[in-house]
Design an enzyme around this catalytic site. Structure first.
Site, mmCIF file in Angstrom:
data_model
loop_
_atom_site.group_PDB
_atom_site.id
_atom_site.type_symbol
_atom_site.label_atom_id
_atom_site.label_comp_id
_atom_site.label_asym_id
_atom_site.label_seq_id
_atom_site.Cartn_x
_atom_site.Cartn_y
_atom_site.Cartn_z
ATOM 1 N N HIS A 59 61.976 29.293 39.597
ATOM 2 C CA HIS A 59 62.567 29.890 40.794
ATOM 3 C C HIS A 59 64.091 29.833 40.695
ATOM 4 O O HIS A 59 64.644 28.847 40.190
ATOM 5 C CB HIS A 59 62.135 29.137 42.047
ATOM 6 N N GLU A 61 66.465 29.198 42.803
ATOM 7 C CA GLU A 61 67.114 28.039 43.418
ATOM 8 C C GLU A 61 67.016 26.808 42.526
ATOM 9 O O GLU A 61 67.999 26.101 42.306
ATOM 10 C CB GLU A 61 66.483 27.684 44.769
ATOM 11 N N CYS A 89 61.132 28.294 49.155
ATOM 12 C CA CYS A 89 59.750 27.835 49.312
ATOM 13 C C CYS A 89 59.726 26.306 49.414
ATOM 14 O O CYS A 89 60.766 25.661 49.276
ATOM 15 C CB CYS A 89 58.918 28.297 48.109
ATOM 16 N N CYS A 92 61.322 24.534 46.307
ATOM 17 C CA CYS A 92 62.775 24.665 46.247
ATOM 18 C C CYS A 92 63.459 23.923 47.395
ATOM 19 O O CYS A 92 64.521 23.317 47.201
ATOM 20 C CB CYS A 92 63.164 26.132 46.228
#
Length: 161
Positions: A59, A61, A89, A92
């Site tokens: 991801h 992030e 999410c 993260c």
């Protein structure tokens, strides 16, 4: 705790995050981009790489947080801000708390997995050892439009349009 207005720097960093999201799109990744910055200095930037790396933790992030910690030589990012095009999410958001990110600026909300304010409130939960200043909805229309357009393009390709 929610901050009220984005600064010019926050908006400029979200524009950079959108550029990173476009790079993800160009690679066939879900177009999400993230920038870690301190003041007006970019510390790290990343975009989703889940498909290309076959890595569920790819991801934007998480990748940006990892790169920022390496860049400054400390896992504590208290004096840094994170601009990301989509609400983080749970994974993260957990990384944001654990890295002690000072501020989180995000564009579009995520009704399916948003863990900053939509479904969960991990980044400012009083039960956790760190709370970030939150600034949601920065360039939300542009961020959301990119995601909608990406998935519409995928649906059209699947149908053979």
């Amino acid at each position: 705790m929610t901050d009220s207005q984005p600064t010019d720097i926050d908006v400029a960093m979200m524009r950079k995050a959108l550029t990173m999201a476009q790079r993800a799109w160009d690679m066939g990744e879900v177009p999400i981009g993230a920038i870690v910055y301190r003041g007006d200095e970019v510390i790290a930037e990343a975009h989703n790489t889940r498909e290309s790396d076959a890595d569920p933790t790819g991801h934007a992030e998480l990748l940006a947080i990892r790169a920022a910690a390496r860049a400054i030589g400390d896992w504590r990012l208290n004096d840094c801000s994170l601009a990301v095009t989509l609400e983080p999410c749970p994974m993260c958001a957990g990384a944001i708390v654990n890295a002690r990110v000072g501020r989180v600026i995000y564009g579009a909300t995520d009704p399916k997995a948003g863990a900053v304010e939509t479904l969960y409130r991990l980044c400012d939960d009083d039960r956790l050892n760190h709370r970030a200043v939150l600034l949601p909805g920065v360039m939300a229309e542009e961020c959301g439009r990119m995601l909608r357009d990406f998935f519409e393009e995928r649906r059209r390709a699947k149908r053979g349009d």
